[in-house]
Design a protein around this motif. Structure first.
Motif, short mmCIF file in Angstrom:
data_model
loop_
_atom_site.label_atom_id
_atom_site.label_comp_id
_atom_site.label_asym_id
_atom_site.label_seq_id
_atom_site.Cartn_x
_atom_site.Cartn_y
_atom_site.Cartn_z
N ALA A 180 23.68 51.50 55.85
CA ALA A 180 22.99 52.35 56.84
C ALA A 180 23.99 53.25 57.56
N ASP A 194 20.27 54.76 51.75
CA ASP A 194 19.04 53.98 51.82
C ASP A 194 19.13 52.83 50.85
N SER A 222 21.06 58.22 48.39
CA SER A 222 20.98 59.21 49.46
C SER A 222 20.31 60.45 48.90
#
Length: 89
Positions: A51, A56, A82
């Motif tokens: 994060a 993700d 990403s």
């Protein structure tokens, strides 16, 4: 356990950057240097590092990442992505 390429392929078309990798893990938090001088990562640490890096987390599952002296090393199989712009090279 499914194979990393199979899992990564399922997500590849929807993201501009996709990373699939494994890490050795331990049941605690943070990162430790094990008796065998290998780094082991707590799952919460892996999640927060992804994060913080703007990635993700798409998939995470327990995985045996190697065998050593007849024992399997506990680990995590991770797929992260990403939506960074794709290179035009």
């Amino acid at each position: 356990m499914r194979q990393a390429p199979e899992i990564a392929a399922r997500y590849a078309s929807a993201w501009s950057r996709l990373d699939a990798f494994t890490v050795e893990t331990h049941n605690g938090s943070g990162v430790i240097l094990s008796e065998k001088l290998r780094y082991a990562h707590g799952e919460a640490h892996v999640r927060s590092a992804l994060a913080a890096g703007g990635l993700d987390l798409l998939h995470i599952e327990p995985a045996s990442i190697r065998a050593e002296n007849g024992l399997t090393a506990p680990g995590l199989l991770i797929v992260a992505a990403s939506t960074l712009p794709r290179s035009r090279s």
